[in-house]
Design a protein around this motif. Structure first.
Motif, PDB file in Angstrom:
ATOM      1  N   THR A 259      59.460  47.184  47.221  1.00 16.38           N
ATOM      2  CA  THR A 259      58.449  45.782  47.724  1.00 16.38           C
ATOM      3  C   THR A 259      56.831  46.841  48.382  1.00 16.38           C
ATOM      4  OG1 THR A 259      59.994  45.079  48.083  1.00 16.38           O
ATOM      5  CG2 THR A 259      58.388  43.578  49.428  1.00 16.38           C
ATOM      6  N   GLY A 260      56.512  46.208  48.158  1.00 16.20           N
ATOM      7  CA  GLY A 260      54.829  47.079  48.636  1.00 16.20           C
ATOM      8  C   GLY A 260      53.808  45.876  48.509  1.00 16.20           C
ATOM      9  N   TYR A 261      52.273  46.384  48.789  1.00 17.75           N
ATOM     10  CA  TYR A 261      51.072  45.754  49.197  1.00 17.75           C
ATOM     11  C   TYR A 261      50.586  46.100  47.336  1.00 17.75           C
ATOM     12  CZ  TYR A 261      51.847  43.591  53.767  1.00 17.75           C
ATOM     13  OH  TYR A 261      52.217  43.431  54.588  1.00 17.75           O
ATOM     14  N   ALA A 262      50.369  45.030  46.562  1.00 17.89           N
ATOM     15  CA  ALA A 262      49.768  45.364  45.367  1.00 17.89           C
ATOM     16  C   ALA A 262      48.221  46.473  45.809  1.00 17.89           C
ATOM     17  CB  ALA A 262      49.694  44.015  44.478  1.00 17.89           C
ATOM     18  N   LEU A 263      47.683  46.899  45.753  1.00 15.98           N
ATOM     19  CA  LEU A 263      46.242  47.571  45.564  1.00 15.98           C
ATOM     20  C   LEU A 263      45.854  47.440  44.785  1.00 15.98           C
ATOM     21  CD1 LEU A 263      46.773  51.150  47.309  1.00 15.98           C
ATOM     22  CD2 LEU A 263      46.616  48.913  48.354  1.00 15.98           C
ATOM     23  N   GLU A 264      44.557  47.016  44.708  1.00 20.40           N
ATOM     24  CA  GLU A 264      43.526  47.062  43.566  1.00 20.40           C
ATOM     25  C   GLU A 264      42.014  47.855  43.790  1.00 20.40           C
ATOM     26  OE1 GLU A 264      41.753  43.034  44.219  1.00 20.40           O
ATOM     27  OE2 GLU A 264      42.946  41.905  44.485  1.00 20.40           O
ATOM     28  N   PRO A 265      41.726  48.227  42.444  1.00 20.95           N
ATOM     29  CA  PRO A 265      41.171  49.821  42.076  1.00 20.95           C
ATOM     30  C   PRO A 265      39.752  48.660  43.430  1.00 20.95           C
ATOM     31  CG  PRO A 265      41.409  48.159  39.731  1.00 20.95           C
ATOM     32  CD  PRO A 265      42.251  47.390  40.981  1.00 20.95           C
ATOM     33  N   ALA A 266      39.148  50.015  43.536  1.00 24.33           N
ATOM     34  CA  ALA A 266      37.673  49.541  44.339  1.00 24.33           C
ATOM     35  C   ALA A 266      36.601  49.596  43.483  1.00 24.33           C
ATOM     36  CB  ALA A 266      37.412  50.667  44.501  1.00 24.33           C
ATOM     37  N   LYS A 267      36.423  48.470  43.319  1.00 21.95           N
ATOM     38  CA  LYS A 267      35.069  48.016  42.379  1.00 21.95           C
ATOM     39  C   LYS A 267      33.731  48.121  42.756  1.00 21.95           C
ATOM     40  CE  LYS A 267      37.409  43.709  40.941  1.00 21.95           C
ATOM     41  NZ  LYS A 267      37.717  42.561  40.686  1.00 21.95           N
ATOM     42  N   ALA A 268      32.942  49.119  41.903  1.00 23.21           N
ATOM     43  CA  ALA A 268      31.894  49.734  42.676  1.00 23.21           C
ATOM     44  C   ALA A 268      30.791  48.137  42.375  1.00 23.21           C
ATOM     45  CB  ALA A 268      31.085  50.720  41.170  1.00 23.21           C
ATOM     46  N   GLU A 269      30.111  47.553  43.659  1.00 24.60           N
ATOM     47  CA  GLU A 269      28.892  46.898  43.347  1.00 24.60           C
ATOM     48  C   GLU A 269      27.510  46.664  42.248  1.00 24.60           C
ATOM     49  OE1 GLU A 269      26.698  46.580  46.804  1.00 24.60           O
ATOM     50  OE2 GLU A 269      28.182  46.722  48.615  1.00 24.60           O
ATOM     51  N   PRO A 270      27.129  45.946  41.710  1.00 27.45           N
ATOM     52  CA  PRO A 270      26.859  46.084  40.383  1.00 27.45           C
ATOM     53  C   PRO A 270      25.126  46.457  40.646  1.00 27.45           C
ATOM     54  CG  PRO A 270      26.764  44.217  41.490  1.00 27.45           C
ATOM     55  CD  PRO A 270      27.833  44.419  42.269  1.00 27.45           C
ATOM     56  N   VAL A 271      24.684  47.586  39.885  1.00 24.09           N
ATOM     57  CA  VAL A 271      23.671  47.896  39.950  1.00 24.09           C
ATOM     58  C   VAL A 271      22.281  46.898  39.961  1.00 24.09           C
ATOM     59  CG1 VAL A 271      21.933  50.045  39.752  1.00 24.09           C
ATOM     60  CG2 VAL A 271      24.286  50.124  39.610  1.00 24.09           C
ATOM     61  N   ALA A 272      21.650  46.726  40.990  1.00 28.49           N
ATOM     62  CA  ALA A 272      20.057  46.582  40.555  1.00 28.49           C
ATOM     63  C   ALA A 272      19.669  46.304  39.516  1.00 28.49           C
ATOM     64  CB  ALA A 272      19.335  45.859  42.097  1.00 28.49           C
ATOM     65  N   ALA A 273      19.126  46.100  38.795  1.00 24.55           N
ATOM     66  CA  ALA A 273      18.729  45.831  36.839  1.00 24.55           C
ATOM     67  C   ALA A 273      16.891  46.900  37.606  1.00 24.55           C
ATOM     68  CB  ALA A 273      18.525  45.505  36.419  1.00 24.55           C
ATOM     69  N   LYS A 274      16.643  47.560  36.776  1.00 20.56           N
ATOM     70  CA  LYS A 274      15.226  48.414  38.355  1.00 20.56           C
ATOM     71  C   LYS A 274      13.961  47.217  36.887  1.00 20.56           C
ATOM     72  CE  LYS A 274      16.310  53.270  38.964  1.00 20.56           C
ATOM     73  NZ  LYS A 274      16.108  54.452  37.970  1.00 20.56           N
ATOM     74  N   PRO A 275      13.202  47.176  37.602  1.00 19.96           N
ATOM     75  CA  PRO A 275      12.249  46.365  36.973  1.00 19.96           C
ATOM     76  C   PRO A 275      11.130  46.843  35.480  1.00 19.96           C
ATOM     77  CG  PRO A 275      11.180  46.536  38.766  1.00 19.96           C
ATOM     78  CD  PRO A 275      12.637  46.995  38.913  1.00 19.96           C
ATOM     79  N   PRO A 276      11.174  46.744  34.758  1.00 19.71           N
ATOM     80  CA  PRO A 276      10.495  47.830  33.938  1.00 19.71           C
ATOM     81  C   PRO A 276       9.381  48.233  34.085  1.00 19.71           C
ATOM     82  CG  PRO A 276      10.041  45.465  32.858  1.00 19.71           C
ATOM     83  CD  PRO A 276      11.120  45.699  34.176  1.00 19.71           C
ATOM     84  N   VAL A 277       8.745  49.193  33.346  1.00 18.60           N
ATOM     85  CA  VAL A 277       6.793  50.039  34.224  1.00 18.60           C
ATOM     86  C   VAL A 277       6.548  49.125  33.191  1.00 18.60           C
ATOM     87  CG1 VAL A 277       5.894  51.587  35.166  1.00 18.60           C
ATOM     88  CG2 VAL A 277       8.394  51.409  35.600  1.00 18.60           C
ATOM     89  N   SER A 278       5.365  48.818  34.224  1.00 17.08           N
ATOM     90  CA  SER A 278       4.318  48.459  32.771  1.00 17.08           C
ATOM     91  C   SER A 278       3.250  49.401  31.966  1.00 17.08           C
ATOM     92  CB  SER A 278       2.963  47.377  33.541  1.00 17.08           C
ATOM     93  OG  SER A 278       2.219  48.052  34.567  1.00 17.08           O
ATOM     94  N   ARG A 279       2.871  49.123  30.953  1.00 19.05           N
ATOM     95  CA  ARG A 279       1.893  50.255  30.765  1.00 19.05           C
ATOM     96  C   ARG A 279       0.877  50.400  31.507  1.00 19.05           C
ATOM     97  NH1 ARG A 279       2.906  51.416  24.630  1.00 19.05           N
ATOM     98  NH2 ARG A 279       4.933  50.322  24.019  1.00 19.05           N
ATOM     99  N   ALA A 280       0.362  49.349  31.612  1.00 14.86           N
ATOM    100  CA  ALA A 280      -0.782  49.390  32.375  1.00 14.86           C
ATOM    101  C   ALA A 280      -0.633  50.910  33.220  1.00 14.86           C
ATOM    102  CB  ALA A 280      -1.442  48.759  33.109  1.00 14.86           C
ATOM    103  N   ALA A 281       0.374  50.462  34.209  1.00 19.61           N
ATOM    104  CA  ALA A 281       0.995  51.489  35.154  1.00 19.61           C
ATOM    105  C   ALA A 281       0.332  53.418  34.387  1.00 19.61           C
ATOM    106  CB  ALA A 281       1.856  50.368  36.329  1.00 19.61           C
ATOM    107  N   VAL A 282       1.551  52.915  33.155  1.00 18.93           N
ATOM    108  CA  VAL A 282       1.546  54.137  33.131  1.00 18.93           C
ATOM    109  C   VAL A 282       0.577  55.061  32.990  1.00 18.93           C
ATOM    110  CG1 VAL A 282       2.719  55.762  30.631  1.00 18.93           C
ATOM    111  CG2 VAL A 282       4.152  54.219  31.993  1.00 18.93           C
ATOM    112  N   ASN A 283      -0.155  53.872  32.138  1.00 18.94           N
ATOM    113  CA  ASN A 283      -1.941  54.607  31.613  1.00 18.94           C
ATOM    114  C   ASN A 283      -1.801  55.001  32.751  1.00 18.94           C
ATOM    115  OD1 ASN A 283      -1.395  53.835  28.834  1.00 18.94           O
ATOM    116  ND2 ASN A 283      -2.183  52.010  28.616  1.00 18.94           N
ATOM    117  N   ILE A 284      -2.272  54.220  34.101  1.00 19.28           N
ATOM    118  CA  ILE A 284      -2.998  54.332  35.247  1.00 19.28           C
ATOM    119  C   ILE A 284      -2.575  55.816  35.468  1.00 19.28           C
ATOM    120  CG2 ILE A 284      -3.881  53.801  37.630  1.00 19.28           C
ATOM    121  CD1 ILE A 284      -3.893  51.127  36.359  1.00 19.28           C
ATOM    122  N   ALA A 285      -1.294  56.021  35.665  1.00 25.87           N
ATOM    123  CA  ALA A 285      -1.355  57.591  36.490  1.00 25.87           C
ATOM    124  C   ALA A 285      -0.889  58.653  34.994  1.00 25.87           C
ATOM    125  CB  ALA A 285       0.619  57.336  36.211  1.00 25.87           C
ATOM    126  N   LEU A 286      -1.188  57.965  33.790  1.00 30.12           N
ATOM    127  CA  LEU A 286      -1.190  59.730  33.404  1.00 30.12           C
ATOM    128  C   LEU A 286      -3.396  59.895  33.293  1.00 30.12           C
ATOM    129  CD1 LEU A 286       0.796  58.712  29.750  1.00 30.12           C
ATOM    130  CD2 LEU A 286       1.417  59.835  31.744  1.00 30.12           C
TER     131      LEU A 286
END
Length: 154
Positions: free
Chosen positions: A56-83
């Motif tokens: 008899t014992g306590y059931a251990l639930e596996p640790a769940k990783a927190e969901p990673v927030a989706a990164k916003p896509p980098v706009s083509r204009a920002a890439v062109n300005i940087a390059l």
């Protein structure tokens, strides 16, 4: 906490030496650790093993990783300005090196022309101010206006 100095041999000057011993610091008292109760009480489970024993014992639930927030896509204009900025910096650096090279080359050519003028001027000065008793085929005297090679006698 000074220790006495041992006597010195006869004939030597006496020097005073102080020995300092560090004083230990009192240990810092930390706050007592307070156990933190979980927000919910886990359910107790019992497992029957093949040989008939019950665990008899306590059931251990596996640790769940927190969901990673989706990164916003980098706009083509920002890439062109940087390059574009990187390219602009490279072009500016290249133009700077080119102008530095042209400036150095101009200075070198100027120094070579000056050196040739000094050497040639020195040779002419030696010819003009040399002893007048030596009259070779190539000698000329500007003060007397005599040019033997061109057949001009003044």
């Amino acid at each position: 906490m000074n220790e006495p100095v041992k006597p010195l041999a006869p004939g030597r000057r006496e020097a005073t030496v102080e020995v300092h011993r560090p004083t230990p610091l009192a240990p810092m008292l930390s706050a007592p650790v307070v156990p933190v109760q979980p927000g919910t009480i886990p359910a107790v489970t019992s497992i029957v093993l093949p040989d008939g024993r019950v665990v008899t014992g306590y059931a251990l639930e596996p640790a769940k990783a927190e969901p990673v927030a989706a990164k916003p896509p980098v706009s083509r204009a920002a890439v062109n300005i940087a390059l574009g900025g990187i390219g602009f910096g490279a072009v500016c650096g290249g133009l700077f090196l080119l102008t530095a090279f042209i400036t150095a080359l101009t200075a070198l050519i100027t120094q070579l022309i000056t050196l040739a003028a000094v050497i040639f001027g020195g040779w002419v000065a030696v010819q003009v101010f040399s002893a007048s008793g030596h009259h070779g085929v190539n000698t000329f005297h500007i003060r007397k206006a005599v040019f033997k090679r061109n057949h001009f006698h003044g």
